[in-house]
Design a protein around this motif. Structure first.
Motif, PDB file in Angstrom:
ATOM      1  N   THR A   1       0.840  -1.210   0.000  1.00 36.25           N
ATOM      2  CA  THR A   1       0.000   0.000   0.000  1.00 36.25           C
ATOM      3  C   THR A   1       0.871   1.255   0.000  1.00 36.25           C
ATOM      4  O   THR A   1       1.807   1.372   0.787  1.00 36.25           O
ATOM      5  N   THR A   2       0.550   2.201  -0.887  1.00 38.13           N
ATOM      6  CA  THR A   2       1.319   3.454  -0.969  1.00 38.13           C
ATOM      7  C   THR A   2       0.751   4.480   0.009  1.00 38.13           C
ATOM      8  O   THR A   2      -0.372   4.329   0.524  1.00 38.13           O
TER       9      THR A   2
ATOM     10  N   LEU B   1      -6.223   8.050   0.947  1.00 40.10           N
ATOM     11  CA  LEU B   1      -7.571   7.877   0.402  1.00 40.10           C
ATOM     12  C   LEU B   1      -8.408   6.998   1.347  1.00 40.10           C
ATOM     13  O   LEU B   1      -9.561   7.311   1.644  1.00 40.10           O
ATOM     14  N   ILE B   2      -7.796   5.919   1.830  1.00 35.94           N
ATOM     15  CA  ILE B   2      -8.519   5.005   2.742  1.00 35.94           C
ATOM     16  C   ILE B   2      -8.922   5.743   4.024  1.00 35.94           C
ATOM     17  O   ILE B   2     -10.044   5.605   4.512  1.00 35.94           O
TER      18      ILE B   2
ATOM     19  N   GLN C   1     -15.280   9.438   6.258  1.00 37.23           N
ATOM     20  CA  GLN C   1     -16.570   9.760   5.635  1.00 37.23           C
ATOM     21  C   GLN C   1     -17.647   8.723   5.957  1.00 37.23           C
ATOM     22  O   GLN C   1     -18.791   9.058   6.254  1.00 37.23           O
ATOM     23  N   THR C   2     -17.273   7.441   5.908  1.00 36.62           N
ATOM     24  CA  THR C   2     -18.283   6.379   6.031  1.00 36.62           C
ATOM     25  C   THR C   2     -18.471   5.902   7.465  1.00 36.62           C
ATOM     26  O   THR C   2     -19.470   5.246   7.766  1.00 36.62           O
TER      27      THR C   2
ATOM     28  N   SER D   1     -15.428   0.243  12.730  1.00 33.66           N
ATOM     29  CA  SER D   1     -15.614  -0.933  13.591  1.00 33.66           C
ATOM     30  C   SER D   1     -15.857  -2.217  12.802  1.00 33.66           C
ATOM     31  O   SER D   1     -15.686  -3.302  13.344  1.00 33.66           O
ATOM     32  N   ILE D   2     -16.236  -2.123  11.521  1.00 32.18           N
ATOM     33  CA  ILE D   2     -16.575  -3.355  10.803  1.00 32.18           C
ATOM     34  C   ILE D   2     -15.728  -3.610   9.565  1.00 32.18           C
ATOM     35  O   ILE D   2     -15.810  -4.682   8.985  1.00 32.18           O
ATOM     36  N   SER D   3     -14.908  -2.667   9.153  1.00 34.06           N
ATOM     37  CA  SER D   3     -14.153  -2.889   7.922  1.00 34.06           C
ATOM     38  C   SER D   3     -12.809  -2.181   7.969  1.00 34.06           C
ATOM     39  O   SER D   3     -12.695  -1.078   8.510  1.00 34.06           O
ATOM     40  N   GLN D   4     -11.804  -2.844   7.403  1.00 33.03           N
ATOM     41  CA  GLN D   4     -10.501  -2.198   7.202  1.00 33.03           C
ATOM     42  C   GLN D   4     -10.327  -2.142   5.686  1.00 33.03           C
ATOM     43  O   GLN D   4      -9.819  -3.097   5.074  1.00 33.03           O
ATOM     44  N   PRO D   5     -10.814  -1.078   5.049  1.00 31.30           N
ATOM     45  CA  PRO D   5     -10.853  -1.059   3.582  1.00 31.30           C
ATOM     46  C   PRO D   5      -9.456  -1.130   2.964  1.00 31.30           C
ATOM     47  O   PRO D   5      -8.466  -0.755   3.592  1.00 31.30           O
ATOM     48  N   TYR D   6      -9.391  -1.627   1.751  1.00 35.45           N
ATOM     49  CA  TYR D   6      -8.145  -1.623   0.970  1.00 35.45           C
ATOM     50  C   TYR D   6      -8.467  -1.124  -0.429  1.00 35.45           C
ATOM     51  O   TYR D   6      -9.643  -1.083  -0.827  1.00 35.45           O
TER      52      TYR D   6
END
Ligand code: R1P
Ligand code: URA
Length: 305
Positions: A165-166, A172-173, A179-180, A184-189
Motif C-alpha cells: 500500500t502506498t 484515500l482510505i 466519511q463512512t 468498527s466493521i471494515s478495514q478497507p483496501y
C-alpha cells in the motif's frame, strides 16, 4: 521476468522446493482443482463474469470454441475471435470466489504442473471483468456502463496477503473511513485498474471508484426486514470525495480482482453495467440486455489488446 516487487511478495519464486499436493491441487486429468482447467486450456486474455450463464452469452461471439470446462459455478470457455485467443471464466459471486479464480488462473500460467515449481519467467495475464453493479451517483443511470478506476474493498480478502500500500492509497482510505464511519466493521483496501487498459474504455463509460461489498443487502445498505448498523451507508458513499475521485458504483468482486491481480503481476480492468441506481431508487427494466450491450461494446476493444 521476476520483478523486484515479486521477489518481496511472491514466496515460492526463488525456491526450488516443489509446492505440495495439498497447496497446489491438481486433479486426475492434470487440471487445477476448482476451475478443472489444464494449463493449455486457458488463454492469456481472460474475461471474468459473475454469472455462470453469462459465459455462453460471451462465448457465443467467439468464432471457435476449443474447450468448455465446468466444476461447481466455475464455468470456463476458451476459444478465438479472429486470431485473438480468449477465455471467459465465471467467478460466481463474491471476493472469496475471486480468491480461488485469480490464484488458480495464475497457477495455470506461472507454475509448472509437472515440477510444481514457479516458472522463472512470469507471464502477466490481461483480465477483464464484465459484470453488473449498483450506481451510487444520480448522473450514472441504469443501463449505463462504469469502468472502475479503483477497486475499494470493504471485504477483508487482501488482508490475508502481504500488501504494498502506498502513502497515497493510505490517505484515500483514511478519508474514506472518516466519511463512512466504518471503522468498527471494515478495514478497507484499495487497488487501481491497469492504466493501460482503462484508457481503452472511455467513450460511453463512466469512470470512478468501484466499491466492493461482502454482501448484496446489508453491506450495500438494502433494508428488507433487518435493521442496519450503518443506515446512512449509501448516502455517505455517494458523498465521498478525495481530490478528483468519487465513488461511481458498488458490486461484489472488483477490489479482489484488482488487489490480487496487482500482487500477482496481472493487468486488470472491471467493466460493469448498471442495473440499479441507489440514488434515484430505480432498477433496469432489462438488465440482461444492458449486459449484452456491454459485451458487444467491450469485445471489439478486447480483441485489440
Ligand atoms: C449480485 O447480484 C452479483 O451481481 C454483480 C455483483 O458483483 C454480484 O456478483 O456482478 P455479476 O453480475 O458479475 O455477478
Ligand atoms: N450487483 C450488486 O452487487 N449490487 C447491485 O445493486 C446490483 C448488482
Amino acid at each position: 521476468r521476476v520483478t523486484f516487487e515479486h521477489k518481496i511478495l511472491s514466496l515460492n519464486a526463488d525456491r526450488m522446493i516443489p509446492i505440495a499436493s495439498s497447496e497446489l491441487i491438481i486433479n486426475q486429468r492434470g487440471a487445477i482443482y476448482h476451475l478443472d482447467t489444464r494449463p493449455e486450456e486457458i488463454a492469456d486474455t481472460i474475461i471474468t463474469v459473475g454469472d455462470p450463464d453469462r459465459v455462453g452469452v460471451v462465448s457465443q461471439h467467439f468464432d471457435k470454441i476449443d474447450y468448455k470446462n465446468q466444476h461447481r459455478e466455475f464455468v470456463t470457455h476458451t476459444g478465438w475471435i479472429g486470431n485473438k485467443r480468449l477465455s471467459v471464466v465465471a467467478t460466481g459471486i463474491g471476493p472469496d470466489n475471486v480468491d480461488i479464480v485469480l490464484n488458480e488462473l495464475d497457477a495455470l500460467v506461472n507454475i509448472d504442473f509437472a515440477t510444481r515449481q514457479v516458472h522463472s519467467t512470469l507471464k502477466p495475464l490481461t483480465i477483464i471483468r464484465m459484470g453488473t453493479c449498483g450506481s451510487l451517483q444520480a448522473d450514472i443511470p441504469v443501463d449505463g456502463f462504469v469502468a472502475g478506476t479503483y477497486g475499494l474493498g470493504l471485504d477483508n480478502l487482501l488482508h490475508y496477503y502481504r500488501q504494498d500500500t502506498t502513502d497515497g492509497d493510505l490517505q484515500l482510505i483514511q478519508a474514506f473511513v472518516t466519511q463512512t464511519q466504518l471503522h468498527s466493521i471494515s478495514q478497507p483496501y484499495i487497488a487501481g485498474a491497469a492504466p493501460g487498459l482503462l484508457r481503452h474504455f472511455v467513450e460511453d463509460f463512466h469512470h470512478g471508484i468501484t466499491v466492493t461489498c461482502p454482501g448484496f443487502y446489508g453491506p450495500q445498505g438494502r433494508i428488507l426486514r433487518l435493521g442496519l448498523q450503518h443506515p446512512e451507508l449509501v448516502n455517505r458513499l455517494t458523498g465521498f470525495r478525495f481530490g478528483p475521485h468519487r465513488i461511481a458504483n458498488f458490486e461484489m468482486e472488483t477490489s479482489a480482482i484488482y488487489g490480487l491481480g496487482k500482487l500477482l503481476g496481472h493487468h486488470c480492468i472491471s467493466l460493469n453495467a448498471v442495473v440499479a441506481n441507489r440514488v434515484s431508487r430505480t432498477f433496469s427494466s432489462d438488465g440482461q440486455a444492458a449486459v449484452l450491450r456491454l459485451i458487444q461494446k467491450a469485445l471489439p476493444v478486447i480483441v485489440t489488446l
